[in-house]
Design an enzyme around this catalytic site. Structure first.
Site, PDB file in Angstrom:
ATOM      1  N   TYR A 138       0.830  -1.208   0.000  1.00 53.79           N
ATOM      2  CA  TYR A 138       0.000   0.000   0.000  1.00 53.79           C
ATOM      3  C   TYR A 138       0.862   1.254   0.000  1.00 53.79           C
ATOM      4  O   TYR A 138       0.628   2.189  -0.778  1.00 53.79           O
ATOM      5  CB  TYR A 138      -0.912  -0.023   1.226  1.00 53.79           C
ATOM      6  CG  TYR A 138      -1.930   1.091   1.283  1.00 53.79           C
ATOM      7  CD1 TYR A 138      -3.082   1.046   0.521  1.00 53.79           C
ATOM      8  CD2 TYR A 138      -1.740   2.182   2.132  1.00 53.79           C
ATOM      9  CE1 TYR A 138      -4.031   2.048   0.582  1.00 53.79           C
ATOM     10  CE2 TYR A 138      -2.682   3.196   2.204  1.00 53.79           C
ATOM     11  CZ  TYR A 138      -3.827   3.130   1.426  1.00 53.79           C
ATOM     12  OH  TYR A 138      -4.756   4.138   1.495  1.00 53.79           O
ATOM     13  N   THR A 195     -14.270   4.722   6.304  1.00 51.60           N
ATOM     14  CA  THR A 195     -14.856   4.140   5.094  1.00 51.60           C
ATOM     15  C   THR A 195     -14.832   2.622   5.245  1.00 51.60           C
ATOM     16  O   THR A 195     -14.446   2.088   6.275  1.00 51.60           O
ATOM     17  CB  THR A 195     -14.047   4.527   3.841  1.00 51.60           C
ATOM     18  OG1 THR A 195     -12.780   3.868   3.881  1.00 51.60           O
ATOM     19  CG2 THR A 195     -13.834   6.029   3.770  1.00 51.60           C
TER      20      THR A 195
END
Length: 253
Positions: A150, A185
């Site tokens: 990531y 989220t």
């Protein structure tokens, strides 16, 4: 008149979270919006609610980008705003990260952003106007354990943004990156196999003592998509509650 009146915006990862919040704000500000995602059910439902257009798009697939941008042009006209928001997250120690997992994250986050920019840029150059907003992360500014893939992808997005900005600066096309901190989220629960995530512990480590909300990031994306940011290109815009203002020994309150 809305701040995005006359603009055609394509938003990836638009079915939920930050992408959905951006889509709502863009429509409210007068943009003609194309929502793109691989979650067709949620994407179509949101598009129907907003009166927008939905297009299936796996951002890691080159041919699907060509189809999506062509569909946007057919429905609304040439894309003048691109929000590269789609992304995936994977947790693992470096020596436990498989090549398959590493490549999966790179394909979506990094390659997807590259393909999106490359696909829309010719039309933006021809039109003499455009704004590309690449969603990176605070992990595109500094590292965190367990996030090799990531972090690599988000640093790459930051770098690509700057190259594109320099190449397009005289073409009327602006390119900027957004670096959110922890935002509430579905990204984190998805990366952890769907289990609920208590963010209260993380919030305690944020100077503002809370995590961010998708509409807060959407406001920043809206600014960069609009002509309000007409002198901004190649820049990093951080929305992290103050996390990157300090270092690991910083503490207040």
């Amino acid at each position: 008149m809305g701040r995005l009146a006359g603009k055609v915006a394509l938003i990836t990862g638009a079915a939920r979270g930050q992408g959905a919040a951006a889509a709502r704000r863009f429509v409210a500000e007068g943009a003609r919006v194309v929502l793109c995602d691989v979650d067709d059910e949620a994407g179509k439902a949101l598009a129907d609610e907003l009166g927008a257009h939905y297009q299936h798009l796996d951002v890691s697939e080159e041919d699907q980008w060509a189809t999506a941008v062509a569909a946007a042009a057919e429905v609304h006209g040439p894309v003048t705003v691109l929000v590269n928001n789609a992304g995936v997250l994977h947790f693992a120690l470096l020596h436990e990260t498989t090549l398959a997992d590493y490549e999966r994250v790179i394909r979506v986050n990094q390659v997807g952003t590259f393909l999106g920019m490359r696909t829309v840029v010719p039309g933006m150059i021809e039109a003499g106007t455009g704004s590309i907003v690449n969603v990176s992360s605070v992990e595109g500014l500094a590292a965190a354990p367990l996030l090799t893939a990531y972090t690599a992808s988000k640093f790459a997005i930051r770098g690509m943004t700057k190259v594109a900005a320099l190449e397009l600066a005289t073409k009327g096309v602006r390119v900027n990156s957004v670096h959110p901190g922890v935002v509430e989220t579905g990204l984190l629960p998805t990366a952890l196999g769907g289990q609920p995530v208590d963010l209260s512990y993380v919030a305690k480590r944020v100077p503002m003592r809370r995590v961010g909300q998708p509409p807060e990031i959407a406001e920043l994306v809206l600014f960069l998509a609009s002509d309000d940011s007409s002198y901004c290109t190649g820049a990093e815009f951080v929305a992290d509650g103050g996390v990157t203002a300090g270092h690991s020994l910083s503490s207040f309150g």
